[in-house]
Design a protein around this motif. Structure first.
Motif, PDB file in Angstrom:
ATOM      1  N   ASP A   1      -7.641 -37.426   1.208  1.00 38.26           N
ATOM      2  CA  ASP A   1      -7.812 -38.872   1.060  1.00 38.26           C
ATOM      3  C   ASP A   1      -9.278 -39.269   0.914  1.00 38.26           C
ATOM      4  O   ASP A   1      -9.660 -40.410   1.185  1.00 38.26           O
ATOM      5  N   ALA A   2     -10.123 -38.322   0.483  1.00 37.80           N
ATOM      6  CA  ALA A   2     -11.556 -38.617   0.325  1.00 37.80           C
ATOM      7  C   ALA A   2     -11.807 -39.445  -0.934  1.00 37.80           C
ATOM      8  O   ALA A   2     -11.201 -39.216  -1.983  1.00 37.80           O
ATOM      9  N   ASP A   3     -12.732 -40.404  -0.831  1.00 35.11           N
ATOM     10  CA  ASP A   3     -13.125 -41.217  -1.984  1.00 35.11           C
ATOM     11  C   ASP A   3     -14.359 -40.636  -2.668  1.00 35.11           C
ATOM     12  O   ASP A   3     -14.542 -40.797  -3.878  1.00 35.11           O
ATOM     13  N   LEU A   4     -15.194 -39.974  -1.881  1.00 32.69           N
ATOM     14  CA  LEU A   4     -16.434 -39.395  -2.403  1.00 32.69           C
ATOM     15  C   LEU A   4     -16.678 -38.057  -1.728  1.00 32.69           C
ATOM     16  O   LEU A   4     -16.663 -37.965  -0.496  1.00 32.69           O
ATOM     17  N   VAL A   5     -16.876 -37.020  -2.532  1.00 31.43           N
ATOM     18  CA  VAL A   5     -17.217 -35.702  -2.007  1.00 31.43           C
ATOM     19  C   VAL A   5     -18.572 -35.306  -2.585  1.00 31.43           C
ATOM     20  O   VAL A   5     -18.727 -35.179  -3.801  1.00 31.43           O
ATOM     21  N   VAL A   6     -19.546 -35.147  -1.711  1.00 31.67           N
ATOM     22  CA  VAL A   6     -20.883 -34.704  -2.103  1.00 31.67           C
ATOM     23  C   VAL A   6     -21.026 -33.264  -1.633  1.00 31.67           C
ATOM     24  O   VAL A   6     -21.037 -32.998  -0.427  1.00 31.67           O
ATOM     25  N   HIS A   7     -21.110 -32.331  -2.569  1.00 32.08           N
ATOM     26  CA  HIS A   7     -21.111 -30.918  -2.199  1.00 32.08           C
ATOM     27  C   HIS A   7     -22.496 -30.294  -2.319  1.00 32.08           C
ATOM     28  O   HIS A   7     -23.330 -30.729  -3.125  1.00 32.08           O
ATOM     29  N   SER A   8     -22.715 -29.287  -1.518  1.00 39.05           N
ATOM     30  CA  SER A   8     -23.932 -28.491  -1.641  1.00 39.05           C
ATOM     31  C   SER A   8     -23.897 -27.752  -2.973  1.00 39.05           C
ATOM     32  O   SER A   8     -22.841 -27.286  -3.400  1.00 39.05           O
ATOM     33  N   PRO A   9     -25.044 -27.608  -3.651  1.00 35.48           N
ATOM     34  CA  PRO A   9     -25.033 -26.852  -4.914  1.00 35.48           C
ATOM     35  C   PRO A   9     -24.630 -25.399  -4.741  1.00 35.48           C
ATOM     36  O   PRO A   9     -24.213 -24.750  -5.700  1.00 35.48           O
ATOM     37  N   SER A  10     -24.710 -24.876  -3.527  1.00 34.72           N
ATOM     38  CA  SER A  10     -24.322 -23.483  -3.295  1.00 34.72           C
ATOM     39  C   SER A  10     -22.816 -23.281  -3.404  1.00 34.72           C
ATOM     40  O   SER A  10     -22.349 -22.149  -3.503  1.00 34.72           O
ATOM     41  N   VAL A  11     -22.035 -24.358  -3.391  1.00 35.76           N
ATOM     42  CA  VAL A  11     -20.583 -24.238  -3.543  1.00 35.76           C
ATOM     43  C   VAL A  11     -20.127 -24.916  -4.836  1.00 35.76           C
ATOM     44  O   VAL A  11     -19.056 -25.506  -4.904  1.00 35.76           O
ATOM     45  N   THR A  12     -20.941 -24.819  -5.873  1.00 36.69           N
ATOM     46  CA  THR A  12     -20.576 -25.351  -7.180  1.00 36.69           C
ATOM     47  C   THR A  12     -19.419 -24.554  -7.764  1.00 36.69           C
ATOM     48  O   THR A  12     -19.438 -23.319  -7.772  1.00 36.69           O
ATOM     49  N   LEU A  13     -18.417 -25.236  -8.255  1.00 37.35           N
ATOM     50  CA  LEU A  13     -17.278 -24.565  -8.875  1.00 37.35           C
ATOM     51  C   LEU A  13     -17.725 -23.744 -10.071  1.00 37.35           C
ATOM     52  O   LEU A  13     -18.541 -24.185 -10.871  1.00 37.35           O
ATOM     53  N   GLY A  14     -17.188 -22.552 -10.175  1.00 34.38           N
ATOM     54  CA  GLY A  14     -17.572 -21.641 -11.251  1.00 34.38           C
ATOM     55  C   GLY A  14     -18.495 -20.539 -10.795  1.00 34.38           C
ATOM     56  O   GLY A  14     -18.586 -19.495 -11.440  1.00 34.38           O
ATOM     57  N   PHE A  15     -19.194 -20.737  -9.672  1.00 35.48           N
ATOM     58  CA  PHE A  15     -20.036 -19.674  -9.130  1.00 35.48           C
ATOM     59  C   PHE A  15     -19.138 -18.634  -8.464  1.00 35.48           C
ATOM     60  O   PHE A  15     -18.348 -18.972  -7.569  1.00 35.48           O
ATOM     61  N   PRO A  16     -19.240 -17.354  -8.847  1.00 33.12           N
ATOM     62  CA  PRO A  16     -18.393 -16.321  -8.222  1.00 33.12           C
ATOM     63  C   PRO A  16     -18.702 -16.104  -6.754  1.00 33.12           C
ATOM     64  O   PRO A  16     -17.901 -15.503  -6.039  1.00 33.12           O
ATOM     65  N   SER A  17     -19.851 -16.583  -6.298  1.00 32.03           N
ATOM     66  CA  SER A  17     -20.248 -16.384  -4.910  1.00 32.03           C
ATOM     67  C   SER A  17     -19.593 -17.380  -3.951  1.00 32.03           C
ATOM     68  O   SER A  17     -19.757 -17.272  -2.735  1.00 32.03           O
ATOM     69  N   VAL A  18     -18.833 -18.361  -4.474  1.00 23.74           N
ATOM     70  CA  VAL A  18     -18.211 -19.376  -3.623  1.00 23.74           C
ATOM     71  C   VAL A  18     -16.933 -18.821  -3.004  1.00 23.74           C
ATOM     72  O   VAL A  18     -16.043 -18.323  -3.712  1.00 23.74           O
ATOM     73  N   ASN A  19     -16.817 -18.929  -1.701  1.00 20.35           N
ATOM     74  CA  ASN A  19     -15.631 -18.467  -0.984  1.00 20.35           C
ATOM     75  C   ASN A  19     -14.391 -19.219  -1.472  1.00 20.35           C
ATOM     76  O   ASN A  19     -14.411 -20.438  -1.628  1.00 20.35           O
ATOM     77  N   GLU A  20     -13.317 -18.485  -1.684  1.00 14.45           N
ATOM     78  CA  GLU A  20     -12.096 -19.103  -2.223  1.00 14.45           C
ATOM     79  C   GLU A  20     -11.529 -20.158  -1.274  1.00 14.45           C
ATOM     80  O   GLU A  20     -10.868 -21.102  -1.716  1.00 14.45           O
ATOM     81  N   ALA A  21     -11.775 -20.022   0.025  1.00 17.32           N
ATOM     82  CA  ALA A  21     -11.292 -21.021   0.980  1.00 17.32           C
ATOM     83  C   ALA A  21     -11.928 -22.380   0.727  1.00 17.32           C
ATOM     84  O   ALA A  21     -11.385 -23.420   1.118  1.00 17.32           O
ATOM     85  N   VAL A  22     -13.088 -22.374   0.089  1.00 16.83           N
ATOM     86  CA  VAL A  22     -13.757 -23.619  -0.300  1.00 16.83           C
ATOM     87  C   VAL A  22     -13.468 -23.945  -1.763  1.00 16.83           C
ATOM     88  O   VAL A  22     -13.169 -25.091  -2.116  1.00 16.83           O
ATOM     89  N   ALA A  23     -13.554 -22.926  -2.619  1.00 14.17           N
ATOM     90  CA  ALA A  23     -13.379 -23.153  -4.061  1.00 14.17           C
ATOM     91  C   ALA A  23     -11.987 -23.687  -4.397  1.00 14.17           C
ATOM     92  O   ALA A  23     -11.834 -24.582  -5.240  1.00 14.17           O
ATOM     93  N   GLY A  24     -10.947 -23.156  -3.728  1.00 17.69           N
ATOM     94  CA  GLY A  24      -9.580 -23.579  -4.027  1.00 17.69           C
ATOM     95  C   GLY A  24      -9.365 -25.066  -3.803  1.00 17.69           C
ATOM     96  O   GLY A  24      -8.955 -25.793  -4.725  1.00 17.69           O
ATOM     97  N   PRO A  25      -9.622 -25.578  -2.592  1.00 17.80           N
ATOM     98  CA  PRO A  25      -9.471 -27.016  -2.357  1.00 17.80           C
ATOM     99  C   PRO A  25     -10.372 -27.874  -3.253  1.00 17.80           C
ATOM    100  O   PRO A  25      -9.968 -28.956  -3.689  1.00 17.80           O
ATOM    101  N   LEU A  26     -11.593 -27.385  -3.528  1.00 15.37           N
ATOM    102  CA  LEU A  26     -12.488 -28.145  -4.407  1.00 15.37           C
ATOM    103  C   LEU A  26     -11.924 -28.246  -5.819  1.00 15.37           C
ATOM    104  O   LEU A  26     -12.034 -29.293  -6.470  1.00 15.37           O
ATOM    105  N   ARG A  27     -11.331 -27.150  -6.312  1.00 18.84           N
ATOM    106  CA  ARG A  27     -10.729 -27.188  -7.646  1.00 18.84           C
ATOM    107  C   ARG A  27      -9.602 -28.223  -7.712  1.00 18.84           C
ATOM    108  O   ARG A  27      -9.488 -28.978  -8.679  1.00 18.84           O
ATOM    109  N   GLU A  28      -8.785 -28.246  -6.682  1.00 17.79           N
ATOM    110  CA  GLU A  28      -7.683 -29.211  -6.648  1.00 17.79           C
ATOM    111  C   GLU A  28      -8.215 -30.643  -6.613  1.00 17.79           C
ATOM    112  O   GLU A  28      -7.689 -31.531  -7.280  1.00 17.79           O
ATOM    113  N   PHE A  29      -9.276 -30.860  -5.834  1.00 22.08           N
ATOM    114  CA  PHE A  29      -9.864 -32.198  -5.764  1.00 22.08           C
ATOM    115  C   PHE A  29     -10.490 -32.578  -7.105  1.00 22.08           C
ATOM    116  O   PHE A  29     -10.347 -33.702  -7.586  1.00 22.08           O
TER     117      PHE A  29
END
Length: 458
Positions: A47-75
């Motif tokens: 139910d978030a209106d605004l998500v401000v993410h650290s650049p270290s968890v940018t989608l597309g970076f292979p170094s991003v943990n899937e536990a973070v990347a998965g929910p971010l992709r859905e959002f």
């Protein structure tokens, strides 16, 4: 945002005990903290209106943990991205540096990037701008000082200096007034996949320069020199030689400007210099090495674009003593200079340091002395120093091998470790070299060679 009534949650995958400073900082605020394995990201995004993410968890970076990347992709699939229409309405996904640029509004901002030298150059530029008291200066970005919390409250006249890394650049869409490049070599291939991918990300800053802005590039570096040909904005080229028209260079031991265009915001026209374009003597630079001269030239170019007077530039640069962990002299004992160069984390940086402090030269001198004059009273001391230098050289090779391991370049790591073992067989550091060799062979699936190296190690 919380102070203005927003419901704010801070999420991090790390456990709370590793983030004690954040826990302490927000202990008496309305900001909710969601840290560690017990705080999954998906429910927070529902139910978030605004998500401000650290650049270290940018989608597309292979170094991003899937536990973070998965929910971010859905959002991201249902949210408006940073390049979405201003009239669009809905949840917004945006990076911290991009949000900062938007909060800065119309304030004048200069972005600095490069493989190496960007922190020193950013600090130099801030020092030069601060020498002009007409407007306040704020320095932030990749140097560990995010401006997101203070951007709105800054003086409208403030000049913003932003150090920008390859981690932050892919997330940006807002413009800068000036882009400064130090150099572009090779780094962070784990995130970008190839040299071309890394260079493409670095070029991003040049593409973000406002049409009325300026691009400051290193003409001694072939990759950044190529950016000078884009032709979209005013370009200020710098080099350790006679300057090109509109650029900065060195003539007869002096740093000179050759008609550098001043930004319209600071009066337009040509930036002021001394007679013959002179700004300051090269020998007044306190920082060691040719690469430091290049950093100074970049900073002076930016200062001239900003309309800083040449005498103020000279005073600021002459008084600049450098940044911690970058060829930093920590002590001089018995005539020996001890240097902290911990930020030399990739081969080009180490090579630049070796040009300033040529260890190989000392090695050859002491080796020749011990061979030619074995009975000299100075020979025992020479041998002691020779042994020290042998281990230093071996440590350097193994440091580079470890860098290659970190980047997944296992063949290069094995080759570098082998070189150290063969060239400096008696060096104490070679035990670590064997460890690297075992790890590299294991990663390559070369089990026989791995086992051979392990037997030698044991």
């Amino acid at each position: 945002a919380a102070a203005h009534g927003a419901t704010v949650t801070l999420h991090d995958s790390a456990e709370a005990e590793k983030l004690q400073s954040a826990v302490d900082r927000f202990s008496e605020s309305t900001v909710a903290l969601a840290f560690g394995a017990g705080a999954p990201l998906a429910p927070l995004l529902s139910d978030a209106d605004l998500v401000v993410h650290s650049p270290s968890v940018t989608l597309g970076f292979p170094s991003v943990n899937e536990a973070v990347a998965g929910p971010l992709r859905e959002f991201a699939a249902r949210a408006i991205g940073p390049d979405g229409s201003e009239s669009a309405r809905g949840a917004l996904l945006i990076s911290e540096p991009e949000w900062t640029l938007r909060l800065l509004g119309a304030r004048w901002r200069i972005g600095i990037t490069g493989t190496k030298g960007k922190t020193t150059t950013s600090n130099l530029i801030a020092a030069i701008l601060a020498a002009d008291p007409s407007s306040p200066v704020e320095l932030g970005g990749n140097n560990g000082v995010p401006l997101i919390g203070t951007a709105i409250g800054l003086d409208e006249r403030a000049r913003i200096v932003l150090e920008l890394s390859e981690l932050q650049l892919p997330t940006l869409v807002s413009s800068v007034d000036v882009a400064v490049y130090t150099n572009i070599t090779v780094d962070h291939l784990d995130r970008h996949g190839s040299i071309e991918g890394y260079r493409r990300v670095k070029r991003r800053l040049a593409d973000l320069v406002d049409p009325e802005g300026s691009l400051v590039v290193n003409l001694d570096d072939p990759v950044t020199a190529g950016l000078a040909g884009l032709g979209r904005v005013t370009t200020v080229g710098y080099r350790r030689d006679r300057p090109v028209p509109g650029g900065v260079g060195v003539v007869d031991g002096w740093i000179v400007g050759a008609g550098v265009p001043r930004a319209a915001r600071f009066g337009g026209g040509v930036a002021a210099t001394g007679p013959g374009g002179r700004i300051m003597p090269v020998d007044e630079i306190a920082l060691p090495g040719d690469h430091s001269i290049s950093n100074v030239l970049a900073a002076i170019g930016a200062g001239l674009v900003a309309g800083v007077a040449p005498d103020a530039i000279r005073t600021a640069v002459a008084g600049f003593r450098g940044i911690p962990h970058r060829l930093e002299t920590v002590a001089v004992l018995d005539g020996i200079r001890y240097v902290n160069d911990a930020q030399a984390t990739q081969p080009d940086a180490v090579a630049a340091a070796e040009k300033v402090m040529p260890v190989h030269w000392g090695y050859e001198v002491f080796k020749e002395l011990a061979a030619k004059f074995p009975d000299s009273k100075y020979t025992p001391d020479a041998i002691e120093r020779l042994n020290y230098l042998v281990n230093s050289l071996a440590q350097h090779e193994i440091h580079v091998a470890r860098y290659y391991m970190k980047r997944g370049a296992y063949v290069a790591a094995a080759n570098r470790a082998q070189f150290a073992l063969k060239t400096y067989p008696q060096a104490p550091a070679n035990e670590e070299g064997l460890v690297v060799l075992v790890q590299a062979y294991d990663a390559l699936g070369m089990t026989d060679l791995r086992d051979d190296a392990r037997r030698v190690l044991d």
